[in-house]
Motif scaffolding. Structure first.
Motif, PDB file in Angstrom:
ATOM      1  N   LEU A  74       8.416  -3.827   5.567  1.00  0.00           N
ATOM      2  CA  LEU A  74       7.143  -4.232   6.585  1.00  0.00           C
ATOM      3  C   LEU A  74       6.150  -2.918   6.577  1.00  0.00           C
ATOM      4  O   LEU A  74       5.045  -3.303   6.563  1.00  0.00           O
ATOM      5  N   ARG A  75       6.691  -1.863   6.641  1.00  0.00           N
ATOM      6  CA  ARG A  75       5.926  -0.615   7.064  1.00  0.00           C
ATOM      7  C   ARG A  75       5.080  -0.128   5.587  1.00  0.00           C
ATOM      8  O   ARG A  75       4.054   0.302   5.887  1.00  0.00           O
ATOM      9  N   SER A  76       5.634  -0.711   4.336  1.00  0.00           N
ATOM     10  CA  SER A  76       4.987  -0.451   3.136  1.00  0.00           C
ATOM     11  C   SER A  76       3.717  -1.334   3.202  1.00  0.00           C
ATOM     12  O   SER A  76       2.681  -0.818   2.403  1.00  0.00           O
ATOM     13  N   PHE A  77       3.414  -2.209   4.100  1.00  0.00           N
ATOM     14  CA  PHE A  77       2.215  -3.042   3.867  1.00  0.00           C
ATOM     15  C   PHE A  77       1.057  -2.481   5.029  1.00  0.00           C
ATOM     16  O   PHE A  77      -0.040  -2.825   4.954  1.00  0.00           O
ATOM     17  N   PHE A 131      33.675  -2.111   9.196  1.00  0.00           N
ATOM     18  CA  PHE A 131      32.771  -1.243   8.808  1.00  0.00           C
ATOM     19  C   PHE A 131      31.759  -1.725   7.764  1.00  0.00           C
ATOM     20  O   PHE A 131      30.382  -1.434   8.058  1.00  0.00           O
ATOM     21  N   PRO A 132      32.264  -2.150   6.614  1.00  0.00           N
ATOM     22  CA  PRO A 132      31.070  -2.701   5.488  1.00  0.00           C
ATOM     23  C   PRO A 132      30.050  -3.584   6.099  1.00  0.00           C
ATOM     24  O   PRO A 132      29.209  -3.389   5.714  1.00  0.00           O
ATOM     25  N   ARG A 133      30.747  -4.694   7.011  1.00  0.00           N
ATOM     26  CA  ARG A 133      29.705  -5.702   7.506  1.00  0.00           C
ATOM     27  C   ARG A 133      28.438  -4.909   8.339  1.00  0.00           C
ATOM     28  O   ARG A 133      27.467  -5.410   8.182  1.00  0.00           O
ATOM     29  N   TRP A 134      28.908  -4.324   9.206  1.00  0.00           N
ATOM     30  CA  TRP A 134      28.121  -3.315  10.203  1.00  0.00           C
ATOM     31  C   TRP A 134      27.251  -2.471   9.136  1.00  0.00           C
ATOM     32  O   TRP A 134      25.823  -2.492   9.562  1.00  0.00           O
ATOM     33  N   LEU A 135      27.819  -1.819   8.484  1.00  0.00           N
ATOM     34  CA  LEU A 135      26.869  -0.851   7.691  1.00  0.00           C
ATOM     35  C   LEU A 135      25.767  -1.478   6.871  1.00  0.00           C
ATOM     36  O   LEU A 135      24.754  -1.263   6.746  1.00  0.00           O
ATOM     37  N   GLY A 136      26.345  -2.611   6.110  1.00  0.00           N
ATOM     38  CA  GLY A 136      25.551  -3.607   5.473  1.00  0.00           C
ATOM     39  C   GLY A 136      24.528  -4.155   6.105  1.00  0.00           C
ATOM     40  O   GLY A 136      23.027  -4.239   5.900  1.00  0.00           O
ATOM     41  N   THR A 137      24.647  -4.764   7.306  1.00  0.00           N
ATOM     42  CA  THR A 137      23.831  -5.127   8.275  1.00  0.00           C
ATOM     43  C   THR A 137      22.737  -4.323   8.717  1.00  0.00           C
ATOM     44  O   THR A 137      21.586  -4.572   8.723  1.00  0.00           O
ATOM     45  N   ILE A 138      23.202  -2.863   9.016  1.00  0.00           N
ATOM     46  CA  ILE A 138      22.306  -2.065   9.281  1.00  0.00           C
ATOM     47  C   ILE A 138      21.266  -1.611   8.254  1.00  0.00           C
ATOM     48  O   ILE A 138      20.073  -1.328   8.536  1.00  0.00           O
ATOM     49  N   MET A 139      21.794  -1.384   7.038  1.00  0.00           N
ATOM     50  CA  MET A 139      20.998  -1.134   5.812  1.00  0.00           C
ATOM     51  C   MET A 139      19.967  -2.212   5.520  1.00  0.00           C
ATOM     52  O   MET A 139      18.997  -1.802   5.213  1.00  0.00           O
ATOM     53  N   ILE A 140      20.445  -3.405   5.799  1.00  0.00           N
ATOM     54  CA  ILE A 140      19.305  -4.523   5.717  1.00  0.00           C
ATOM     55  C   ILE A 140      18.313  -4.592   6.630  1.00  0.00           C
ATOM     56  O   ILE A 140      16.967  -4.535   6.207  1.00  0.00           O
ATOM     57  N   GLY A 141      18.676  -4.138   7.758  1.00  0.00           N
ATOM     58  CA  GLY A 141      17.625  -4.003   9.047  1.00  0.00           C
ATOM     59  C   GLY A 141      16.575  -2.889   8.639  1.00  0.00           C
ATOM     60  O   GLY A 141      15.306  -2.907   8.834  1.00  0.00           O
ATOM     61  N   LEU A 142      17.157  -1.727   8.185  1.00  0.00           N
ATOM     62  CA  LEU A 142      16.396  -0.463   7.837  1.00  0.00           C
ATOM     63  C   LEU A 142      15.500  -0.961   6.546  1.00  0.00           C
ATOM     64  O   LEU A 142      14.401  -0.594   6.716  1.00  0.00           O
ATOM     65  N   GLY A 143      16.112  -1.600   5.585  1.00  0.00           N
ATOM     66  CA  GLY A 143      15.296  -2.113   4.605  1.00  0.00           C
ATOM     67  C   GLY A 143      14.102  -3.162   4.933  1.00  0.00           C
ATOM     68  O   GLY A 143      12.933  -2.852   4.450  1.00  0.00           O
ATOM     69  N   LEU A 144      14.265  -3.932   5.665  1.00  0.00           N
ATOM     70  CA  LEU A 144      13.183  -4.611   6.380  1.00  0.00           C
ATOM     71  C   LEU A 144      12.329  -3.970   6.954  1.00  0.00           C
ATOM     72  O   LEU A 144      11.146  -4.261   6.940  1.00  0.00           O
ATOM     73  N   LEU A 145      12.680  -2.898   7.677  1.00  0.00           N
ATOM     74  CA  LEU A 145      11.721  -2.230   8.427  1.00  0.00           C
ATOM     75  C   LEU A 145      10.750  -1.225   7.537  1.00  0.00           C
ATOM     76  O   LEU A 145       9.356  -1.334   7.384  1.00  0.00           O
ATOM     77  N   LEU A 146      11.312  -0.627   6.460  1.00  0.00           N
ATOM     78  CA  LEU A 146      10.423  -0.184   5.353  1.00  0.00           C
ATOM     79  C   LEU A 146       9.583  -0.876   4.448  1.00  0.00           C
ATOM     80  O   LEU A 146       8.536  -0.663   4.163  1.00  0.00           O
ATOM     81  N   THR A 178       0.787  -1.084  -0.068  1.00  0.00           N
ATOM     82  CA  THR A 178       0.104   0.090   0.186  1.00  0.00           C
ATOM     83  C   THR A 178       0.851   1.438   0.046  1.00  0.00           C
ATOM     84  O   THR A 178       0.331   2.379  -0.094  1.00  0.00           O
ATOM     85  N   HIS A 179       2.214   1.087   0.049  1.00  0.00           N
ATOM     86  CA  HIS A 179       3.009   2.134   0.084  1.00  0.00           C
ATOM     87  C   HIS A 179       4.356   2.113  -0.873  1.00  0.00           C
ATOM     88  O   HIS A 179       5.358   1.657  -0.285  1.00  0.00           O
ATOM     89  N   PRO A 180       4.150   1.931  -2.106  1.00  0.00           N
ATOM     90  CA  PRO A 180       5.184   1.649  -2.891  1.00  0.00           C
ATOM     91  C   PRO A 180       6.600   1.971  -2.848  1.00  0.00           C
ATOM     92  O   PRO A 180       7.603   1.728  -3.035  1.00  0.00           O
ATOM     93  N   LYS A 181       6.408   3.292  -2.346  1.00  0.00           N
ATOM     94  CA  LYS A 181       7.715   4.092  -2.173  1.00  0.00           C
ATOM     95  C   LYS A 181       8.559   3.453  -1.209  1.00  0.00           C
ATOM     96  O   LYS A 181       9.690   3.294  -1.304  1.00  0.00           O
ATOM     97  N   ASP A 182       8.130   3.224   0.003  1.00  0.00           N
ATOM     98  CA  ASP A 182       8.829   2.644   1.101  1.00  0.00           C
ATOM     99  C   ASP A 182       9.094   1.114   0.696  1.00  0.00           C
ATOM    100  O   ASP A 182      10.181   0.707   0.884  1.00  0.00           O
ATOM    101  N   PHE A 183       8.085   0.406   0.039  1.00  0.00           N
ATOM    102  CA  PHE A 183       8.485  -0.552  -0.383  1.00  0.00           C
ATOM    103  C   PHE A 183       9.897  -0.839  -1.166  1.00  0.00           C
ATOM    104  O   PHE A 183      10.904  -1.542  -0.939  1.00  0.00           O
ATOM    105  N   TRP A 184       9.882   0.020  -2.212  1.00  0.00           N
ATOM    106  CA  TRP A 184      11.270  -0.166  -3.059  1.00  0.00           C
ATOM    107  C   TRP A 184      12.377   0.647  -2.602  1.00  0.00           C
ATOM    108  O   TRP A 184      13.454   0.211  -2.784  1.00  0.00           O
TER     109      TRP A 184
END
Length: 152
Positions: free
Chosen positions: A60-63, A43-58, A5-11
């Motif tokens: 989930l929020r898009s639904f 640094f790349p692993r932690w930053l990547g992990t944080i980005m994955i977490g943020l992406g998952l939240l976005l 229902t929120h395509p911008k957050d999903f993508w």
């Protein structure tokens, strides 16, 4: 199955997950080290992990939230910003940080519908000063400040 229902957050979430996954994947074979003695993969692993977490939240929020559909009335602003980044990459070694930063800001600012050249020049000069202080002197990157032909 739920609908998006929120395509911008999903993508945006998908983009964060993909980029974070790339960062973690590229750094996978690098030594991690510890917080006190960081290795090249820390640094790349932690930053990547944080980005994955943020992406998952976005994602989930898009639904749950209602949002506008994605629209691309014109690709011109995106192409101008990409061209500005390309200009920086091609000129930073030959022209130095100061001139390359000024160029990237001046080129990228033309992508705005509210473009004003005086404001762009002021922003370019201030950002160039910050970039030189932060990256050349603060982080001691080995990039020329000015064109090597001028400095000698």
């Amino acid at each position: 199955m739920r609908t998006i229902t929120h395509p911008k957050d999903f993508w945006a979430g998908v983009m964060f997950i993909v980029l974070g996954g790339l960062g973690v994947g590229i750094a996978f074979n690098y030594a991690i080290g510890s917080a006190g003695r960081m290795g090249p993969g820390y640094f790349p692993r932690w930053l990547g992990t944080i980005m994955i977490g943020l992406g998952l939240l976005l994602v989930l929020r898009s639904f749950r939230l209602q949002g506008e559909p994605l629209s691309f009335p014109t690709l011109k602003p995106m192409l101008i910003v990409l061209a500005a980044v390309l200009v920086f990459g091609l000129t930073v070694v030959k022209l130095g940080l100061v001139i390359a930063t000024i160029l990237v800001v001046l080129v990228a600012s033309t992508a705005s519908y509210e473009y004003r050249w005086k404001e762009s020049v002021i922003a370019a000069v201030l950002l160039a000063a910050f970039v030189v202080l932060a990256f050349r002197y603060g982080l001691q990157l080995q990039l020329p400040t000015w064109p090597p032909a001028l400095v000698g």
